[in-house]
Write an enzyme that holds these catalytic residues in place. Structure first.
Site, mmCIF file in Angstrom:
data_model
loop_
_atom_site.group_PDB
_atom_site.id
_atom_site.type_symbol
_atom_site.label_atom_id
_atom_site.label_comp_id
_atom_site.label_asym_id
_atom_site.label_seq_id
_atom_site.Cartn_x
_atom_site.Cartn_y
_atom_site.Cartn_z
ATOM 1 N N ARG A 48 24.040 60.774 87.792
ATOM 2 C CA ARG A 48 23.176 61.759 88.441
ATOM 3 C C ARG A 48 23.020 62.931 87.491
ATOM 4 N NH1 ARG A 48 26.024 64.169 92.831
ATOM 5 N NH2 ARG A 48 26.063 65.975 91.495
ATOM 6 N N GLU A 62 24.236 69.400 84.082
ATOM 7 C CA GLU A 62 25.128 68.384 83.501
ATOM 8 C C GLU A 62 24.642 67.018 83.955
ATOM 9 O OE1 GLU A 62 28.977 67.655 85.090
ATOM 10 O OE2 GLU A 62 28.382 68.093 87.137
ATOM 11 N N ASN A 112 26.349 63.502 85.487
ATOM 12 C CA ASN A 112 27.590 62.926 86.021
ATOM 13 C C ASN A 112 27.538 61.428 85.820
ATOM 14 O OD1 ASN A 112 28.621 65.417 87.639
ATOM 15 N ND2 ASN A 112 26.468 65.204 88.192
ATOM 16 N N SER A 117 28.229 61.606 93.668
ATOM 17 C CA SER A 117 28.267 61.372 95.115
ATOM 18 C C SER A 117 27.036 61.906 95.843
ATOM 19 C CB SER A 117 29.543 61.980 95.694
ATOM 20 O OG SER A 117 29.606 63.335 95.373
ATOM 21 N N LYS A 125 31.576 67.256 79.077
ATOM 22 C CA LYS A 125 30.844 68.477 78.716
ATOM 23 C C LYS A 125 30.720 68.592 77.193
ATOM 24 C CE LYS A 125 31.045 70.158 83.119
ATOM 25 N NZ LYS A 125 31.320 68.970 83.941
ATOM 26 N N LYS A 161 32.852 76.345 80.109
ATOM 27 C CA LYS A 161 33.169 75.105 80.831
ATOM 28 C C LYS A 161 34.296 74.313 80.174
ATOM 29 C CE LYS A 161 28.562 74.316 82.708
ATOM 30 N NZ LYS A 161 27.634 73.252 83.133
ATOM 31 N N GLU A 166 35.537 67.922 86.029
ATOM 32 C CA GLU A 166 34.455 67.590 86.954
ATOM 33 C C GLU A 166 34.822 68.046 88.350
ATOM 34 O OE1 GLU A 166 31.681 66.121 85.876
ATOM 35 O OE2 GLU A 166 32.481 65.966 83.855
ATOM 36 N N GLY A 167 33.836 68.038 89.221
ATOM 37 C CA GLY A 167 34.141 68.219 90.639
ATOM 38 C C GLY A 167 33.940 69.623 91.167
ATOM 39 N N ARG A 203 20.996 70.183 96.438
ATOM 40 C CA ARG A 203 22.127 70.931 96.994
ATOM 41 C C ARG A 203 21.843 72.409 96.859
ATOM 42 N NH1 ARG A 203 26.798 68.966 93.336
ATOM 43 N NH2 ARG A 203 25.057 69.070 91.889
HETATM 44 P P1 ADP Z 1 31.183 70.070 87.542
HETATM 45 O O1 ADP Z 1 31.426 68.902 86.684
HETATM 46 O O2 ADP Z 1 32.414 70.771 87.971
HETATM 47 O O3 ADP Z 1 30.249 69.754 88.673
HETATM 48 P P2 ADP Z 1 28.982 71.639 86.478
HETATM 49 O O4 ADP Z 1 28.628 71.757 85.057
HETATM 50 O O5 ADP Z 1 28.063 70.838 87.321
HETATM 51 O O6 ADP Z 1 30.476 71.101 86.565
HETATM 52 O O7 ADP Z 1 29.122 73.086 87.094
HETATM 53 C C1 ADP Z 1 29.494 73.311 88.430
HETATM 54 C C2 ADP Z 1 28.536 74.280 89.093
HETATM 55 O O8 ADP Z 1 28.496 75.508 88.346
HETATM 56 C C3 ADP Z 1 27.101 73.800 89.132
HETATM 57 O O9 ADP Z 1 26.871 73.019 90.269
HETATM 58 C C4 ADP Z 1 26.323 75.098 89.142
HETATM 59 O O10 ADP Z 1 26.279 75.632 90.454
HETATM 60 C C5 ADP Z 1 27.186 76.028 88.290
HETATM 61 N N1 ADP Z 1 26.731 76.027 86.878
HETATM 62 C C6 ADP Z 1 27.101 75.169 85.930
HETATM 63 N N2 ADP Z 1 26.500 75.424 84.757
HETATM 64 C C7 ADP Z 1 25.705 76.486 84.977
HETATM 65 C C8 ADP Z 1 24.819 77.235 84.163
HETATM 66 N N3 ADP Z 1 24.644 76.944 82.882
HETATM 67 N N4 ADP Z 1 24.159 78.275 84.734
HETATM 68 C C9 ADP Z 1 24.352 78.583 86.041
HETATM 69 N N5 ADP Z 1 25.176 77.915 86.852
HETATM 70 C C10 ADP Z 1 25.857 76.886 86.345
HETATM 71 MG MG MG Z 2 28.271 69.369 88.624
#
Ligand code: ADP
Ligand code: MG
Length: 474
Positions: free
Chosen positions: A125, A144, A146, A151, A305, A364, A368-369, A450
């Protein structure tokens, strides 16, 4: 993105009534989750959190996200087969991040032994936000991708019906008729079914590898039931069960309790807390087997990442997808700024820049999660602490995406009904199947929207921050 529902948002009596209708509709449609108090029992369940109203999504960006999904499928699949790229890209990370190192070690071991698996199934996803440029024009920017345990494909297959009903109750029948059909659970099941078929043993089953705590079981059941509808048997097992009862025969066919397993679909195994020593051994057994793993460990690593950051370097996409100029252009258009913190001049410069202007970035780790990223003052403090040590290479730095907020109500069990300023994240499900070198399926299988209140920087639905939503294209 302004809300298309300004008029109804002001009518609090109508909103209150619609919220009650919405909750019942969600329960009727099966937008369900087990409760925090009883996460492993279905005696008491509740609705999964969701928005009262669908959120506006720019049609052009929605279409762009769909159009690039097959490219991302190709890319992930290419990375998973590129041992040198993974090795080179993750070299600095695995020196400091034990979890990634452990996964990488299994990856190496499995390759040394030689792969028994010949059919490959990817379910991913790709998540995006709509970055608001200086002139106010939104742009699609990837958060990102996944590649393991992505899910909510099941529950989101049922939210459009809920939102359609709510809109009708609020006097918006015409708008309700414009909500798009969406069924990722069918698309995911089609991919799993294809892999099962190519595995070629009609009596073999699909095994969902599930967590000890299974609050989100209904999301998984949606996919599971689609498989049963096709007369494909599904079993649910944990790593612990695999450790105790899993075995391989001479041809490395995987057996659980005497049943042959054709496909292992992981809804577990993506964070360190999923593993103890026995679970690592179970993971190794699964990876060594001939069963189709969704994902195999190389594909899981392709979703780190660190890999995402490396992909944004000039020339990398071209090397991974030779001859696919248009795909490369489509993919690159969705990238936000991503920066390495590897030791050296480039990393020093980026660390200093982020310390000086922390609100421009997100820091970051390889996790994940949801709930793992660092923002603002916390980002600055952590970077200050690690900036001169190799520990910093366990993180990547990313430009912070700043979407335009819109008003909505987030419906969550036991929470008061109140209006919030919200931002949304759009995910597109990708499914592909490869047999040997030949790609036999490559599709975009549906979407997930979401939405969360702006005051939360991080966190998904499972983390208790975001809620399920339905896009209303504008
Ligand atoms: P995870 O693997 O924990 O889901 P993500 O990279 O999806 O990691 O980041 C988790 C959440 O953080 C995202 O769903 C988003 O709400 C926020 N986020 C992540 N990267 C960014 C970004 N570059 N700018 C703004 N919000 C971000
Ligand atoms: Mg995410």
């Amino acid at each position: 993105m302004a809300s298309p529902w300004e008029d109804v948002l002001r009518d609090t009596a109508a909103i209150r009534e619609a919220a009650a209708v919405a909750v019942d509709a969600a329960l009727l449609e099966g937008v369900l989750m087990r409760t925090e108090g009883e996460p492993n029992a279905s005696d008491v369940v509740n609705y999964a959190p969701f928005t009262l109203l669908p959120s506006a999504v720019p049609r052009a960006l929605f279409e762009q996200a769909y159009a690039v999904q097959q490219d991302f499928n190709l890319l992930v699949d290419a990375i998973s087969q590129n041992k040198e790229f993974l090795e080179h890209t993750l070299a600095s990370t695995i020196k400091v991040d034990d979890f990634t190192a452990r996964l990488f070690q299994i990856h190496t071991q499995v390759l040394e032994e030689g792969l028994a698996q010949s059919v490959f199934l990817g379910i991913n996803r790709s998540d995006y936000m709509f970055d608001c440029g200086l002139d106010g024009t939104p742009a699609l920017k990837q958060i990102e991708i996944n590649t393991i345990a992505a899910s909510f494909g099941g529950l989101t297959s049922r939210t459009a019906a809920v939102h359609g009903h709510v809109l009708k109750v609020l006097g918006k029948s015409k708008e309700a008729s414009h909500l798009l059909p969406n069924s990722p659970s069918k698309g995911l099941a089609l991919g799993i079914a294809k892999a099962w078929e190519l595995y070629g043993s009609p009596s073999a089953v699909v095994m969902f590898l599930v967590e000890e705590i299974q609050r989100n079981i209904f999301d998984q059941r949606c996919v599971e039931n689609e498989l049963w509808n096709r007369n494909i048997g599904v079993i649910r097992r944990r790593f612990r069960d695999v450790f105790e009862k899993g075995s391989l025969d001479g041809a490395r066919r995987l057996y659980m309790d005497g049943q042959e397993v054709a496909v292992v679909y992981y809804r577990e195994g993506y964070v360190p807390k999923n593993y103890d020593q026995q679970n690592w051994e179970a993971r190794l057994l699964l990876e060594r087997s001939r069963a189709v793993k969704c994902p195999d460990i190389a594909t899981q690593l392709a979703g780190t990442k660190k890999v995402q950051q490396e992909l944004s370097r000039p020339g990398t996409l071209e090397r991974l997808l030779p001859g696919c100029t248009e795909a490369v252009t489509r993919i690159r258009a969705t990238f936000a700024g991503l920066y390495s913190l590897d030791m050296g001049e480039e990393g020093d410069r980026m660390a200093a820049m982020a310390i000086a202007d922390p609100d421009r970035f997100v820091l970051k780790p390889q996790r994940e999660g949801g709930g793992n990223n660092l923002y603002g003052e916390e980002l600055r403090q952590v970077l200050e602490k690690v900036k001169d040590s190799p520990e910093r290479t366990s993180y990547i730095l990313m430009d912070k995406i700043k979407p335009q907020p819109a008003m909505n109500y987030l419906l969550r069990a036991h929470s008061p009904l109140q209006v919030s300023q919200c931002i949304s994240e759009l995910g597109i499900f990708g499914v592909y199947v490869r047999q040997g070198k030949e790609l036999v399926m490559n599709v975009a299988a549906g979407h997930l929207l979401r939405t969360k209140a702006v005051e939360h920087a991080d966190g998904g639905v499972a983390a208790g921050v975001a809620v399920l939503d339905t896009p209303y294209l504008v």
